[in-house]
Design a protein around this motif. Structure first.
Motif, PDB file in Angstrom:
ATOM      1  N   ILE A  90      83.311  63.377  15.563  1.00 25.05           N
ATOM      2  CA  ILE A  90      83.137  61.995  14.871  1.00 25.05           C
ATOM      3  C   ILE A  90      82.783  60.687  15.479  1.00 25.05           C
ATOM      4  N   GLU A  91      83.761  60.970  16.866  1.00 19.26           N
ATOM      5  CA  GLU A  91      83.023  59.466  17.691  1.00 19.26           C
ATOM      6  C   GLU A  91      81.800  59.465  18.148  1.00 19.26           C
ATOM      7  N   ALA A  92      81.116  61.120  18.475  1.00 16.78           N
ATOM      8  CA  ALA A  92      79.937  60.672  19.143  1.00 16.78           C
ATOM      9  C   ALA A  92      79.010  60.664  17.850  1.00 16.78           C
ATOM     10  N   GLN A  93      79.165  61.116  16.526  1.00 17.34           N
ATOM     11  CA  GLN A  93      78.330  60.437  15.517  1.00 17.34           C
ATOM     12  C   GLN A  93      78.327  59.204  15.130  1.00 17.34           C
ATOM     13  N   THR A  94      79.630  58.423  15.460  1.00 17.95           N
ATOM     14  CA  THR A  94      79.740  57.203  15.095  1.00 17.95           C
ATOM     15  C   THR A  94      78.850  56.406  16.270  1.00 17.95           C
ATOM     16  N   MET A  95      78.857  56.828  17.425  1.00 19.69           N
ATOM     17  CA  MET A  95      78.090  56.076  18.585  1.00 19.69           C
ATOM     18  C   MET A  95      76.560  56.379  18.249  1.00 19.69           C
ATOM     19  N   TYR A  96      76.342  57.535  18.011  1.00 23.33           N
ATOM     20  CA  TYR A  96      74.820  57.780  17.758  1.00 23.33           C
ATOM     21  C   TYR A  96      74.404  56.718  16.541  1.00 23.33           C
ATOM     22  N   ASP A  97      74.959  56.822  15.464  1.00 24.39           N
ATOM     23  CA  ASP A  97      74.503  55.948  14.381  1.00 24.39           C
ATOM     24  C   ASP A  97      74.327  54.437  14.894  1.00 24.39           C
ATOM     25  N   ASN A  98      75.451  54.121  15.574  1.00 21.30           N
ATOM     26  CA  ASN A  98      75.291  52.689  16.035  1.00 21.30           C
ATOM     27  C   ASN A  98      74.023  52.502  16.760  1.00 21.30           C
TER      28      ASN A  98
ATOM     29  N   PHE B 149      79.407  64.137  24.668  1.00 18.52           N
ATOM     30  CA  PHE B 149      80.244  64.922  23.787  1.00 18.52           C
ATOM     31  C   PHE B 149      79.370  66.064  23.164  1.00 18.52           C
ATOM     32  N   ASN B 150      78.005  66.298  23.729  1.00 14.87           N
ATOM     33  CA  ASN B 150      77.235  67.252  23.278  1.00 14.87           C
ATOM     34  C   ASN B 150      76.481  67.031  21.847  1.00 14.87           C
ATOM     35  N   HIS B 151      76.658  65.760  21.581  1.00 14.86           N
ATOM     36  CA  HIS B 151      75.520  65.589  20.526  1.00 14.86           C
ATOM     37  C   HIS B 151      74.349  65.488  20.362  1.00 14.86           C
ATOM     38  N   LEU B 152      73.437  66.620  19.735  1.00 18.39           N
ATOM     39  CA  LEU B 152      72.435  67.234  19.954  1.00 18.39           C
ATOM     40  C   LEU B 152      71.094  66.202  19.787  1.00 18.39           C
ATOM     41  N   LYS B 153      71.241  65.510  18.823  1.00 17.43           N
ATOM     42  CA  LYS B 153      70.402  64.431  18.567  1.00 17.43           C
ATOM     43  C   LYS B 153      70.187  63.382  19.568  1.00 17.43           C
ATOM     44  N   ALA B 154      71.586  63.216  20.062  1.00 12.91           N
ATOM     45  CA  ALA B 154      71.652  61.991  21.166  1.00 12.91           C
ATOM     46  C   ALA B 154      71.014  62.641  22.417  1.00 12.91           C
ATOM     47  N   ARG B 155      71.286  63.855  22.752  1.00 12.87           N
ATOM     48  CA  ARG B 155      70.514  64.327  23.914  1.00 12.87           C
ATOM     49  C   ARG B 155      69.217  64.457  23.732  1.00 12.87           C
ATOM     50  N   ALA B 156      68.717  64.513  22.371  1.00 10.92           N
ATOM     51  CA  ALA B 156      67.194  64.632  22.367  1.00 10.92           C
ATOM     52  C   ALA B 156      66.685  63.112  22.409  1.00 10.92           C
TER      53      ALA B 156
END
Length: 804
Positions: A139-147, A172-179
């Motif tokens: 959840i934290e990774a998704q929030t950081m990615y959206d911001n 945190f292994n967020h796939l879209k952030a890595r991309a």
């Protein structure tokens, strides 16, 4: 003989005429008696039984019995057979189509029921998927990615903070952030280049099924970086998989390849499917502001026509606006409202300048203030009441922007009750003044039938008018009308062209501006990588700019000149295929000189001809004239070459000097050819080396003539002449007279003694030149003790000082 034939044919004609008369009477109808008595009505109908079935008549029975006993059939009976068949099938002619349709409908329903039952059976066998709750880290990774993505999408934010958030999300292994980080190091976008890391990340994410990773690998295989050899088939596979995953850039890349047949067969319908999906995404994000303005700067055109710098113009208007110039205030407000080539969009500054213009009573200022408050932004909170107030003020002053704004508010009920009649009135007033928003909204009303009767022809008219100002939604609506044939014949090429235009106006087009900014900052490699990515998805500007950078040897990604020329050749080829005339000329040069491809004069000439005929390119005309002059790829024709040279000079004034030189050379060649046909032609056969290298000798002679002319025309500067000194032999003894008159008297006396006119003339000239010796020689006054007799020598005339 003829009479016998006609007699035999007469019964057949009679039977045919009788059959035709019965057919013209109409089909035979059978009626069933409701009482069940078997009565029938209608001409020629058969009686029915109690069950409603028709029974054959007495005539039909006797005919059948007669047929069974007759060994042969006569002409009359053969002619009667079609009649009996027609009478038998006539009652079924109206029943069969309805029965057939009913049977097909029942079959389709049955198939649907079977398919639905099979789907339910499969769903019942499938185990129910458990909803996995996200962990706090996810959840934290998704929030950081959206911001982070929200910050990257806004123009005036700190991008370093955004990439810091992406790095934390990637940890945190967020796939879209890595991309996103892989794309950043691949394009040099706010991060340093690392092609190998990007390739490793994309390959790892492909195993996770991420569409963005497929798009990245496709680009690597197409560009040939990151340790990947150029492989268009592999690039095509990854683009297809990314497009199936709804990746926007991949859908555009596949639409572009299907449209122009790049490694795939040309298919307008497949291109239409891809571009329509992307255009629908873009149209859903367009607001009243018509979307962001993207300036497509062609580096080749900017090199040839540098023009004025936008920053200098902005500074000039800023100075005028500070002095109270209303038009400058409105212009700066519109510049900051939409953004410029070197000016970022800033609604807060736009609000300030529009407020200044509105305070001065300017209608455009009121209208755009209404637009700012109607839409809202990060700096300005949306307020329908304030927007309505400003739109009303502008509309009362006759401004079309204000009228269109009021129409939109009444149409959608924004702060006011919905009223389509008022909206239609305001939109009509704005459209009559050629305002694009009024034309678009009026076309929408006629297209959807909202408040008016649906009229596709009027909708088409107003949409076409709105496209003249480049409104994105107008292009989209026209694409829909051409795709489905609404109000016109269906046209797949026209629909694809409109949808492609809309697709290239999405938010991802801001990469072009970012690449141009990198180019201005001398970050050539970063600019090239971003231009090459946008070139893959079909932007003609990006294709020509990437080829331009490779052509000028400014890219250091590959470090191989031959590879640079090959890539530049393909980029020029794609840009030329989309109709860019300068790219057609450059592609012709590559075929002419054999850069990145084999030398092909015929293809080069065809490209020059296309650019000159379709786009009136002066450079293409000049090159084509030269090829006609030399006979390269076509027949030698000096008259046509001269005509093309003249057209080039008329098309572009900058071509007059090279055209003049080319025409002079052409005249010299014509003179030489005329001499070869004269009795003096033996001159050209004296030495083969002279004939082979005549152009070098001609250049040498012309250079010498030019040097002589320049030498003869230089200005002649006369040196300063010093005062003339008397010769040493003619200097008289230093015996100055007592008085200045003595010299003149001695000269007169000598002249009388000599008795010659020449001596007198000499004496008079001397006395006129020096009336007194004291004036010419001041030392005479300081020489005492000398008398006049000592100066009166017998040859006094010969001792006269010539300076006197």
């Amino acid at each position: 003989m003829k009479a016998t034939v006609w007699i035999c044919m007469l019964p057949l004609f009679l039977a045919c005429s009788q059959l035709r008369a019965e057919e013209l009477q109409g089909p035979t109808t059978t009626t069933i008696d409701p009482s069940g008595t078997g009565t029938s009505s209608g001409t020629g109908t058969a009686p029915t039984t109690g069950t409603g079935t028709a029974t054959p008549t007495t005539e039909e029975v006797t005919t059948a019995e007669h047929d069974s006993h007759a060994p042969t059939e006569s002409n009359e009976r053969k002619a009667a057979k079609p009649k009996d068949t027609a009478e038998y099938l006539a009652p079924r002619t109206k029943v069969m189509p309805a029965a057939l349709l009913e049977r097909l409908w029942n079959d389709s329903l049955l198939r649907q029921q079977k398919l639905k039952a099979e789907i339910e059976k499969i769903e019942a066998k499938r185990q129910p998927t458990e909803v996995v709750e996200q962990t706090p880290e996810q959840i934290e990774a998704q929030t950081m990615y959206d911001n982070a993505m929200d910050m990257l999408g806004k123009p005036r934010t700190d991008k370093r903070v955004a990439f810091t958030l992406l790095k934390k999300a990637a940890d945190f292994n967020h796939l879209k952030a890595r991309a996103e980080l892989a794309w950043a190091v691949l394009l040099g976008h706010w991060m340093d280049f690392d092609f190998n890391h990007a390739a490793d990340e994309f390959e790892s994410l492909v195993n996770e099924g991420l569409p963005e990773a497929h798009m990245g690998l496709g680009f690597l295989y197409s560009a040939g970086v990151g340790g990947k050899n150029v492989s268009q088939p592999l690039a095509l596979i990854h683009y297809s998989l990314a497009a199936l995953g709804d990746n926007t850039l991949a859908q555009m890349a596949m639409g572009y390849r299907h449209l122009y047949g790049i490694n795939v067969p040309i298919s307008c319908e497949k291109a239409l499917i891809h571009y329509k999906r992307v255009a629908k995404k873009v149209a859903s994000k367009i607001t009243f502001a018509n979307g962001p303005v993207v300036h497509r700067v062609r580096l080749l055109d900017e090199l040839e026509n540098p023009g004025s710098h936008e920053t200098e113009i902005v500074d000039y208007y800023q100075l005028l606006a500070d002095k109270g110039d209303v038009q400058s205030q409105v212009g700066l407000g519109q510049l900051y409202y939409q953004g410029g080539k070197a000016t970022q969009q800033d609604h807060q500054k736009a609000l300030e300048y529009f407020t200044q213009a509105a305070n001065a009573g300017n209608a455009v200022g009121f209208a755009f203030l209404g637009k700012l408050y109607l839409e809202g932004s990060d700096q300005i909170k949306a307020d329908n009441e304030t927007a309505f107030k400003y739109f009303t003020r502008a509309s009362e002053m006759g401004d079309p922007v204000g009228q269109s704004g009021l129409g939109l508010m009444y149409l959608k009920g924004l702060g006011v009750p919905k009223d389509t009649i008022k909206a239609l009135s305001y939109f009509t007033q704005a459209a009559d003044q050629n305002w694009v928003d009024g034309q678009l909204q009026l076309g929408n009303m006629y297209f959807t039938g909202n408040g008016v009767k649906t009229d596709y022809k009027l909708a088409l008219k107003y949409f076409n008018l709105a496209t003249h100002s480049g409104h994105v939604l107008a292009y989209y609506n026209l694409g829909v009308m051409h795709a489905y044939g609404l109000g016109m014949l269906r046209s797949c090429p026209a629909a694809v062209e409109f949808f492609k235009t809309v697709s290239e106006r999405g938010r991802w087009s801001s990469r072009l501006m970012h690449a141009y900014s990198d180019y201005k900052k001398n970050r050539i490699d970063e600019a090239y990588m971003q231009y090459s990515l946008m070139a893959e998805v079909g932007y003609e500007v990006a294709q020509s700019n990437a080829a331009y950078l490779l052509d000028r040897e400014e890219v250091h990604v590959f470090n191989d000149r031959h590879e640079d020329l090959i890539r530049a050749f393909y980029y020029w080829k794609r840009a030329a295929g989309q109709g860019y005339s300068a790219a057609q000329v450059k592609l012709g040069d590559y075929y002419y000189y054999g850069w990145g491809t084999a030398t092909d004069f015929e293809t080069s000439a065809s490209l020059y001809r296309k650019a000159s005929e379709q786009h009136y390119n002066a450079q293409a005309m000049f090159n084509l004239g030269y090829m006609h002059e030399q006979g390269l790829g076509m027949k030698k024709d000096w008259h046509l070459a001269k005509r093309l040279y003249d057209l080039a000079a008329e098309t572009n004034s900058d071509a007059k000097v090279p055209v003049a030189i080319a025409l002079f050379k052409l005249q010299m060649l014509a003179k030489i050819e005329s001499i070869k046909e004269s009795p003096y032609r033996f001159i050209f056969y004296m030495d083969e080396s002279i004939a082979a290298n005549w152009d070098l000798y001609m250049i040498t002679i012309l250079t010498l003539l030019l040097g002589i002319i320049m030498y003869m025309r230089r200005p002649f500067i006369q040196p300063d002449q010093p005062a003339q000194q008397p010769p040493a032999d003619d200097v008289a003894p230093a015996v100055p007279p007592v008085a200045g008159v003595a010299v003149g008297a001695a000269a007169d006396e000598a002249a009388l003694v000599a008795g010659t006119a020449n001596a007198a003339a000499t004496s008079n000239a001397a006395s006129a030149a020096a009336p007194s010796s004291s004036a010419s020689n001041p030392q005479n006054e300081r020489s005492p003790g000398h008398s006049s007799s000592s100066s009166a020598a017998p040859n006094g005339a010969d001792t006269l000082d010539p300076t006197d």
